[in-house]
Design an enzyme around this catalytic site. Sequence first.
Site, short mmCIF file in Angstrom:
data_model
loop_
_atom_site.label_atom_id
_atom_site.label_comp_id
_atom_site.label_asym_id
_atom_site.label_seq_id
_atom_site.Cartn_x
_atom_site.Cartn_y
_atom_site.Cartn_z
N ASP A 110 -4.99 15.43 -87.77
CA ASP A 110 -4.96 14.69 -86.90
C ASP A 110 -4.24 15.54 -85.99
OD1 ASP A 110 -2.53 15.34 -88.35
OD2 ASP A 110 -1.33 13.51 -87.42
N GLU B 284 0.07 14.97 -90.08
CA GLU B 284 0.93 15.60 -90.14
C GLU B 284 1.75 15.38 -88.35
OE1 GLU B 284 3.39 19.46 -87.83
OE2 GLU B 284 1.60 18.01 -87.31
#
Length: 413
Positions: free
Chosen positions: A83, A178
């Site tokens: 991400d 994350e």
Amino acid sequence: MISKNNIIERFISYVIIDTQSDPDSNKTPSTEKQWNLANKLAVELKKIGMEEVEIDENAYIMATLSANVAHDVPVIGFVSHFDTSPDFTGTNVKPQIIENYDGKDIVLNKEQDIILSPDYFDDLLQYKGQTLITTDGTTLLGADDKAGITEIVTAMEYLINNPQILHGKIRIGFTPDEEIGRGAHKFDVKKFGAAWAYTMDGSQIGELEYENFNAAEAVVKIKGKIVHPGYAKDKMINSMYIAQDFINSLPRLETPEHTDGRQGFFHLTDIKGDVEETILKYIIRDHDKDHFEARKEMISNLAQEINSQHEREVINIEIKDQYYNMREKIEPVMHIVDIAEEAMKQLNITPHIKSIRGGTDGSQLSFMGLPCPNIFAGGHNFHGRYEYVPVESMQRATEVIIKIAELTSEKHK
């Protein structure tokens, strides 16, 4: 020799896919678009010859490279997240390749006069003569942490294609979310099955980190009382003024823009308000556990003090711990840091052992039973339009992964 073109092509194929996570979503992954890269990675890992490639219902990816030695070697792992940060848009990324960087200003976007300059970002001068990948100035790049993914996949491919390099069993893992603090939340450490791992999520070449912030978030809700302003004397309570008092009562120089190294801070990240209600959102950070607890106590005591000045409670505060300093979990197994440091030295990379002014999946994974120091991935200026990564740094990080695998096998003959 790690192919430069292979690195560039793989990295660009990842960053052009929008994988921005969303802190306001309760799903995992927090955005559906993260599946686009997750599914691509699962296919690619199978294609290069990885085994036990799995992608679960939450988009966590795991895969195995089997040992090619007969003796027992601890299983090691490498982890990165796919991400990108919600701090700045990751939609429609247009990477630019700057070959043989001349040390001067880089025009990211002529129309909008967006310049990446070594006068402001002096780290650029370390990479004179190298190949840089930048944004076009309108998005982030996504080197955090698609550079790490590029390096892990490339290292695994290299080991598969060069079986003369001896290594034990290697597990790799890629995580969603994350950037919003949830990358390790649904990571199955037992299933991963490694004795230890490394996150490839650091910045400039040579970084090696096994210490990070202790982290908490605080939501401060301030209640006022709305009354017609023409009749408000001794009746109206303006929550925004109370919020102003609260903000100004915290140490002004203990903020991100005034601290570095091991210094902690209070960071006001969001403010929304009107007369009747104002909400402040803070993140609280400190490397030292005692100082961390003292910061949380300070912010709670401040709320109590302001409440005591009013006839009713005007401030309610909720503090939630996010992650802790992984140092206490790494120090008992410092040999895993020593192996990474030796790998860099053997590759003529100067190790820079430092504390992370942030957190990684590794900090949470370490407390979940998977000790997990952090290694450089090569990028700079994360989470914004000035993000860039030297291709040579990604090449060197890939070499570090390979050397760690090799050294781990040698040390356990």
